[in-house]
Design a protein around this motif. Structure first.
Motif, PDB file in Angstrom:
ATOM      1  N   LEU A 125       0.832  -1.200   0.000  1.00  0.00           N
ATOM      2  CA  LEU A 125       0.000   0.000   0.000  1.00  0.00           C
ATOM      3  C   LEU A 125       0.868   1.252   0.000  1.00  0.00           C
ATOM      4  N   LYS A 126       1.894   1.273   0.822  1.00  0.00           N
ATOM      5  CA  LYS A 126       2.789   2.434   0.888  1.00  0.00           C
ATOM      6  C   LYS A 126       3.488   2.662  -0.449  1.00  0.00           C
ATOM      7  N   ARG A 127       3.868   1.582  -1.094  1.00  0.00           N
ATOM      8  CA  ARG A 127       4.541   1.697  -2.390  1.00  0.00           C
ATOM      9  C   ARG A 127       3.610   2.337  -3.415  1.00  0.00           C
ATOM     10  N   LEU A 128       2.349   1.950  -3.389  1.00  0.00           N
ATOM     11  CA  LEU A 128       1.381   2.522  -4.320  1.00  0.00           C
ATOM     12  C   LEU A 128       1.147   4.002  -4.028  1.00  0.00           C
ATOM     13  N   LEU A 129       1.026   4.345  -2.762  1.00  0.00           N
ATOM     14  CA  LEU A 129       0.757   5.735  -2.386  1.00  0.00           C
ATOM     15  C   LEU A 129       1.864   6.678  -2.833  1.00  0.00           C
ATOM     16  N   THR A 130       3.070   6.183  -2.930  1.00  0.00           N
ATOM     17  CA  THR A 130       4.213   7.026  -3.285  1.00  0.00           C
ATOM     18  C   THR A 130       4.704   6.812  -4.713  1.00  0.00           C
ATOM     19  N   ASP A 131       4.024   5.962  -5.476  1.00  0.00           N
ATOM     20  CA  ASP A 131       4.445   5.659  -6.848  1.00  0.00           C
ATOM     21  C   ASP A 131       4.214   6.896  -7.731  1.00  0.00           C
ATOM     22  N   PRO A 132       5.272   7.474  -8.299  1.00  0.00           N
ATOM     23  CA  PRO A 132       5.108   8.683  -9.109  1.00  0.00           C
ATOM     24  C   PRO A 132       4.375   8.450 -10.417  1.00  0.00           C
ATOM     25  N   ALA A 133       4.216   7.188 -10.815  1.00  0.00           N
ATOM     26  CA  ALA A 133       3.542   6.867 -12.074  1.00  0.00           C
ATOM     27  C   ALA A 133       2.044   6.631 -11.897  1.00  0.00           C
ATOM     28  N   VAL A 134       1.566   6.690 -10.670  1.00  0.00           N
ATOM     29  CA  VAL A 134       0.148   6.421 -10.392  1.00  0.00           C
ATOM     30  C   VAL A 134      -0.482   7.637  -9.725  1.00  0.00           C
ATOM     31  N   THR A 135      -1.479   8.216 -10.373  1.00  0.00           N
ATOM     32  CA  THR A 135      -2.215   9.331  -9.773  1.00  0.00           C
ATOM     33  C   THR A 135      -3.234   8.778  -8.791  1.00  0.00           C
ATOM     34  N   LYS A 136      -3.224   9.327  -7.574  1.00  0.00           N
ATOM     35  CA  LYS A 136      -4.174   8.912  -6.554  1.00  0.00           C
ATOM     36  C   LYS A 136      -5.342   9.896  -6.530  1.00  0.00           C
ATOM     37  N   ILE A 137      -6.557   9.388  -6.761  1.00  0.00           N
ATOM     38  CA  ILE A 137      -7.750  10.226  -6.850  1.00  0.00           C
ATOM     39  C   ILE A 137      -8.504  10.167  -5.521  1.00  0.00           C
ATOM     40  N   PHE A 138      -8.734  11.317  -4.922  1.00  0.00           N
ATOM     41  CA  PHE A 138      -9.442  11.413  -3.645  1.00  0.00           C
ATOM     42  C   PHE A 138     -10.671  12.311  -3.791  1.00  0.00           C
ATOM     43  N   HIS A 139     -11.547  12.237  -2.800  1.00  0.00           N
ATOM     44  CA  HIS A 139     -12.539  13.292  -2.582  1.00  0.00           C
ATOM     45  C   HIS A 139     -12.268  13.819  -1.184  1.00  0.00           C
ATOM     46  N   TYR A 140     -11.812  15.045  -1.103  1.00  0.00           N
ATOM     47  CA  TYR A 140     -11.256  15.658   0.116  1.00  0.00           C
ATOM     48  C   TYR A 140     -10.012  14.883   0.569  1.00  0.00           C
ATOM     49  N   GLY A 141      -9.026  14.879  -0.318  1.00  0.00           N
ATOM     50  CA  GLY A 141      -7.782  14.178  -0.041  1.00  0.00           C
ATOM     51  C   GLY A 141      -6.963  14.784   1.069  1.00  0.00           C
ATOM     52  N   ARG A 142      -7.238  16.023   1.417  1.00  0.00           N
ATOM     53  CA  ARG A 142      -6.473  16.693   2.469  1.00  0.00           C
ATOM     54  C   ARG A 142      -6.429  15.871   3.760  1.00  0.00           C
ATOM     55  N   PHE A 143      -7.565  15.307   4.148  1.00  0.00           N
ATOM     56  CA  PHE A 143      -7.623  14.523   5.382  1.00  0.00           C
ATOM     57  C   PHE A 143      -6.937  13.168   5.217  1.00  0.00           C
ATOM     58  N   ASP A 144      -7.237  12.463   4.122  1.00  0.00           N
ATOM     59  CA  ASP A 144      -6.648  11.140   3.906  1.00  0.00           C
ATOM     60  C   ASP A 144      -5.124  11.209   3.832  1.00  0.00           C
ATOM     61  N   ILE A 145      -4.615  12.186   3.111  1.00  0.00           N
ATOM     62  CA  ILE A 145      -3.159  12.322   2.951  1.00  0.00           C
ATOM     63  C   ILE A 145      -2.498  12.581   4.296  1.00  0.00           C
ATOM     64  N   ALA A 146      -3.128  13.410   5.132  1.00  0.00           N
ATOM     65  CA  ALA A 146      -2.599  13.669   6.472  1.00  0.00           C
ATOM     66  C   ALA A 146      -2.598  12.390   7.306  1.00  0.00           C
TER      67      ALA A 146
END
Length: 205
Positions: A64-85
């Motif tokens: 999961l951590k590898r995916l979250l930081t993979d520069p080739a994969v855009t992570k799509i959120f709705h209100y990502g501010r909280f999830d990213i924190a």
């Protein structure tokens, strides 16, 4: 549609060929530093969802951590501010690159102040999401079928929302501004964690 429930981590081969992944999380509350991260749900837009119930004693989730930081994969959120924190606090990674449908909605849908996921999904995709499980006990040892279905529903339509919102942003000439906001979003999340959650550092006072 198939929803897969995983314990501890995302399987190494899950979402392996995705260039964009919709992501959401479930926590024990909305206060940073107090409420733990419990569940992360993901979808590549193909109709399936992966729901990961994290091990809160270790948060050892290398795939999961590898995916979250993979520069080739855009992570799509709705209100990502909280999830990213939350991901920074509990998983120790800064999530990039990102796209936030709530930011995109606020920039594109200036005719309304209703930018919650339920409202945006109903208008742009024609699907009425149920929020019945939103405030349920996500720290339970075993998630209910209703909780798993709810978690999946929150990511299954984000790709479609992104497509519709991209069209609207381009039409209104705000796509470049949106990209700049998405690039800044991880830094905004880190400011929240560092104690500037309720402070506009760009304000005059």
């Amino acid at each position: 549609m198939t929803t897969y429930l995983h314990q501890g981590d995302l399987p190494a081969d899950a979402l392996a060929n995705a260039t964009a992944v919709a992501i959401d999380s479930e926590t024990m509350g909305l206060r940073l530093g107090r409420d733990p991260l419990c569940v992360v749900q993901l979808s590549d837009g193909g109709g399936d969802a992966h729901v990961v119930q994290l091990d809160r004693t270790t948060y050892d989730a290398p795939n999961l951590k590898r995916l979250l930081t993979d520069p080739a994969v855009t992570k799509i959120f709705h209100y990502g501010r909280f999830d990213i924190a939350m991901f920074w606090l509990h998983l120790g990674v800064v999530t990039t690159p990102v796209y936030c449908t709530k930011i995109a909605s606020k920039l594109a849908r200036t005719y309304t102040d209703r930018h919650g996921l339920k409202d945006v999904t109903r208008e742009l995709v024609g699907i009425d999401l149920s929020k019945a499980q939103q405030s349920s006990d996500w720290g339970a040892a075993k998630l209910s079928e209703e909780q798993v279905a709810y978690a999946a529903s929150d990511v299954l339509h984000l790709h479609a929302l992104r497509s519709r919102l991209d069209d609207m942003l381009a039409r209104e000439g705000r796509d470049g501004l949106a990209r700049a906001c998405f690039e800044f979003l991880p830094h905004r999340s880190l400011l929240d964690v560092a104690g500037w959650e309720d402070v506009d550092i760009f304000a005059h006072t």
